[in-house]
Design an enzyme around this catalytic site. Structure first.
Site, PDB file in Angstrom:
ATOM      1  N   ARG A 198      66.602  31.605  31.579  1.00 54.11           N
ATOM      2  CA  ARG A 198      67.777  32.462  31.779  1.00 54.11           C
ATOM      3  C   ARG A 198      68.800  31.760  32.671  1.00 54.11           C
ATOM      4  O   ARG A 198      68.475  30.890  33.471  1.00 54.11           O
ATOM      5  CB  ARG A 198      67.374  33.820  32.340  1.00 54.11           C
ATOM      6  CG  ARG A 198      66.676  33.791  33.667  1.00 54.11           C
ATOM      7  CD  ARG A 198      66.190  35.186  34.029  1.00 54.11           C
ATOM      8  NE  ARG A 198      65.063  35.163  34.938  1.00 54.11           N
ATOM      9  CZ  ARG A 198      64.282  36.213  35.139  1.00 54.11           C
ATOM     10  NH1 ARG A 198      64.489  37.349  34.503  1.00 54.11           N
ATOM     11  NH2 ARG A 198      63.284  36.135  36.000  1.00 54.11           N
ATOM     12  N   GLU A 214      71.639  37.508  36.426  1.00 60.59           N
ATOM     13  CA  GLU A 214      71.122  36.637  35.372  1.00 60.59           C
ATOM     14  C   GLU A 214      71.532  37.128  33.987  1.00 60.59           C
ATOM     15  O   GLU A 214      71.629  38.334  33.752  1.00 60.59           O
ATOM     16  CB  GLU A 214      69.586  36.623  35.430  1.00 60.59           C
ATOM     17  CG  GLU A 214      69.065  36.053  36.726  1.00 60.59           C
ATOM     18  CD  GLU A 214      67.611  36.420  37.017  1.00 60.59           C
ATOM     19  OE1 GLU A 214      66.933  35.592  37.631  1.00 60.59           O
ATOM     20  OE2 GLU A 214      67.158  37.516  36.635  1.00 60.59           O
ATOM     21  N   LYS A 271      70.313  40.235  27.849  1.00 62.42           N
ATOM     22  CA  LYS A 271      70.290  41.237  28.918  1.00 62.42           C
ATOM     23  C   LYS A 271      71.049  40.680  30.115  1.00 62.42           C
ATOM     24  O   LYS A 271      70.949  39.500  30.416  1.00 62.42           O
ATOM     25  CB  LYS A 271      68.839  41.553  29.312  1.00 62.42           C
ATOM     26  CG  LYS A 271      68.736  42.601  30.434  1.00 62.42           C
ATOM     27  CD  LYS A 271      67.309  43.070  30.634  1.00 62.42           C
ATOM     28  CE  LYS A 271      66.511  42.167  31.532  1.00 62.42           C
ATOM     29  NZ  LYS A 271      65.190  42.736  31.859  1.00 62.42           N
ATOM     30  N   THR A 323      67.062  47.725  43.316  1.00 61.45           N
ATOM     31  CA  THR A 323      66.883  46.273  43.440  1.00 61.45           C
ATOM     32  C   THR A 323      67.255  45.593  42.121  1.00 61.45           C
ATOM     33  O   THR A 323      67.878  44.542  42.102  1.00 61.45           O
ATOM     34  CB  THR A 323      65.411  45.961  43.798  1.00 61.45           C
ATOM     35  OG1 THR A 323      65.137  46.544  45.077  1.00 61.45           O
ATOM     36  CG2 THR A 323      65.139  44.468  43.864  1.00 61.45           C
ATOM     37  N   ARG A 383      59.542  47.625  29.764  1.00 61.43           N
ATOM     38  CA  ARG A 383      59.140  46.396  29.057  1.00 61.43           C
ATOM     39  C   ARG A 383      58.325  45.487  29.985  1.00 61.43           C
ATOM     40  O   ARG A 383      57.416  44.784  29.539  1.00 61.43           O
ATOM     41  CB  ARG A 383      60.325  45.694  28.410  1.00 61.43           C
ATOM     42  CG  ARG A 383      61.262  44.882  29.313  1.00 61.43           C
ATOM     43  CD  ARG A 383      60.697  43.508  29.633  1.00 61.43           C
ATOM     44  NE  ARG A 383      61.683  42.520  29.978  1.00 61.43           N
ATOM     45  CZ  ARG A 383      61.724  41.863  31.126  1.00 61.43           C
ATOM     46  NH1 ARG A 383      60.864  42.099  32.103  1.00 61.43           N
ATOM     47  NH2 ARG A 383      62.638  40.922  31.326  1.00 61.43           N
ATOM     48  N   GLN A 394      59.248  49.752  40.120  1.00 62.40           N
ATOM     49  CA  GLN A 394      58.445  49.334  38.954  1.00 62.40           C
ATOM     50  C   GLN A 394      57.052  49.972  38.940  1.00 62.40           C
ATOM     51  O   GLN A 394      56.383  50.012  37.897  1.00 62.40           O
ATOM     52  CB  GLN A 394      58.252  47.802  38.936  1.00 62.40           C
ATOM     53  CG  GLN A 394      59.529  46.984  39.086  1.00 62.40           C
ATOM     54  CD  GLN A 394      60.553  47.239  37.998  1.00 62.40           C
ATOM     55  OE1 GLN A 394      60.203  47.337  36.815  1.00 62.40           O
ATOM     56  NE2 GLN A 394      61.822  47.377  38.377  1.00 62.40           N
ATOM     57  N   GLY A 443      56.385  40.229  41.108  1.00 62.38           N
ATOM     58  CA  GLY A 443      57.502  40.265  42.066  1.00 62.38           C
ATOM     59  C   GLY A 443      58.113  38.902  42.383  1.00 62.38           C
ATOM     60  O   GLY A 443      59.254  38.822  42.801  1.00 62.38           O
ATOM     61  N   ASP A 488      59.938  36.054  41.185  1.00 59.96           N
ATOM     62  CA  ASP A 488      60.639  35.772  39.935  1.00 59.96           C
ATOM     63  C   ASP A 488      61.960  35.044  40.147  1.00 59.96           C
ATOM     64  O   ASP A 488      62.872  35.150  39.350  1.00 59.96           O
ATOM     65  CB  ASP A 488      60.856  37.081  39.139  1.00 59.96           C
ATOM     66  CG  ASP A 488      61.643  38.112  39.932  1.00 59.96           C
ATOM     67  OD1 ASP A 488      62.011  37.835  41.086  1.00 59.96           O
ATOM     68  OD2 ASP A 488      61.913  39.204  39.406  1.00 59.96           O
TER      69      ASP A 488
END
Ligand code: NAD
Length: 354
Positions: A59, A70, A83, A98, A126, A154, A239, A241
């Protein structure tokens, strides 16, 4: 000042279905959250199994001191999807999410968008569906209890997906902020989960066969240390990432078999940014196609180093697009110019004065 008369309504073809947050919630509730997660996992798995069909790229990330914005594009022969997503760990303290997102699915044949959708709720779904899908190949057989470290936005989605796909109903929760754990407990007890709230991450992992780390902090954090990870554990690390944003002590990585989405992206963003660039990892799609081994032994430590990849969002948009017809959960959005003569764009603008 006089206001221009409204221009004539564009033809139906030019309208793009838009799924707002409200409508996404209606869609999820009408299908049922666990059915939605199970069906979505099916779409993700189908797309992972045809991995070579996709255009893939890490990305495109724009970093700033407090976060990242992103763009995540991918395409197959029929559809293109992208996205827009942010990650700003400090947002939560200011009352913002967040992670927020929206996305587009288009026709490759003519480049026209087929769907514009909110993706904040859809990303949580997802991500959870992908985590649980990975765990189906990697978690120890008979796993019945999951520790969840980080009880923010999440968390509940992850729990629902693990119950829908693996039957996990016992959860051990820990967050540095007790208010987050109290919120997750309230929501998850309401869903029928058996919950234990814990005073530390170390206490949370006791007796769990799966650990989900789902914290947000823009630093090399150490949510799990090596001594907390026993033989046979499956770690679902979601988390970490971003460059400079990880959750696991490096020693854990050295003892684990590591599974990733797209190595070119995960080596930049995932836990494995702490390792040498040639450290062996297994691509999840190969496990799903039976071309690589998942869990092969009950004492093995498996780690899904999740960062989130564009194909998961593509699958999610594809799933929503397939579910929409007849629901009324989309609004027609006037976002494509539609002059009578395609070359007379200016004429359309001129006529709008009338
Ligand atoms: P959030 O801000 O809503 O929740 C994060 C929680 O982590 C907060 O409750 C916070 O108190 C807690 N926390 C922070 N440091 C901690 C620590 N040291 N120990 C225990 N708890 C701690 O964020 P969210 O939307 O739930 O996202 C969580 C993380 O998942 C973020 O880092 C986000 O970037 C990441 N994410 C990854 C994917 C993926 O596909 N891998 C998808 C979405 C989000």
């Amino acid at each position: 000042m006089t206001l221009a008369a409204p221009r004539p309504a564009p033809s139906k073809l030019a309208f793009v279905p838009f799924v707002s947050v409200d409508n996404m919630m209606r869609l999820v509730q009408s299908i049922g959250p666990e059915t939605f997660l199970t069906e979505l996992a099916g779409f993700i798995e189908a797309d992972f199994r045809r991995w070579p069909d996709f255009d893939k790229t890490p990305r495109v990330a724009s970093h700033s001191p407090d976060g990242v914005i992103e763009l995540m594009p991918t395409a197959d022969a029929e559809n293109y999807g992208f996205k827009y997503v942010n990650g700003h760990p400090a947002n939560m303290r200011a009352g913002f999410q967040t992670v927020t997102a929206f996305g587009v699915l288009s026709s490759v044949a003519n480049g026209y968008p087929l769907l514009l959708s909110e993706m904040t709720v859809l990303t949580a779904l997802r991500t959870a569906a992908t985590s649980a899908l990975a765990a189906r190949y990697l978690a120890p057989e008979g796993a019945s209890c999951m520790a969840m470290i980080g009880n923010g936005a999440q968390c509940e989605f992850q729990a629902l997906a693990f119950r829908a796909l693996l039957g996990i109903n016992r959860l051990r929760l820990y967050d540095i902020d007790p208010a987050a754990t109290a919120k997750a407990r309230r929501n998850l007890e309401g869903q029928g989960f058996e919950i234990a709230c814990c005073g530390s991450a170390e206490e949370a992992v006791e007796g769990a066969q799966i650990v989900t780390t789902c914290t947000a902090d823009k630093q090399y954090a150490t949510i799990l240390t090596d001594n907390m990870v026993g033989a046979g554990l499956h770690i679902n690390a979601i988390g970490g990432d971003c460059p400079g944003k990880t959750e696991l002590h490096r020693d854990i990585l050295l003892r684990s078999d590591i599974f990733v989405e797209y190595p070119e992206q995960t080596r930049i963003e995932g836990e494995i940014q702490q390792l040498a660039a040639d450290h062996p990892v297994t691509e999840l799609w190969k496990v799903m196609r039976g071309e690589a081994e998942g869990r092969r032994d009950p004492r093995q430590i498996t780690l899904f180093d999740s960062v989130g990849f564009a194909i998961e969002d593509f699958s999610a948009l594809r799933y929503v697009h397939a579910k929409l017809p007849g629901t009324g959960f989309a609004e027609p959005l006037d976002m494509l110019a539609d002059p009578d003569d395609p070359r007379d764009l200016f004429g359309m603008l001129e006529r709008s004065k009338a």
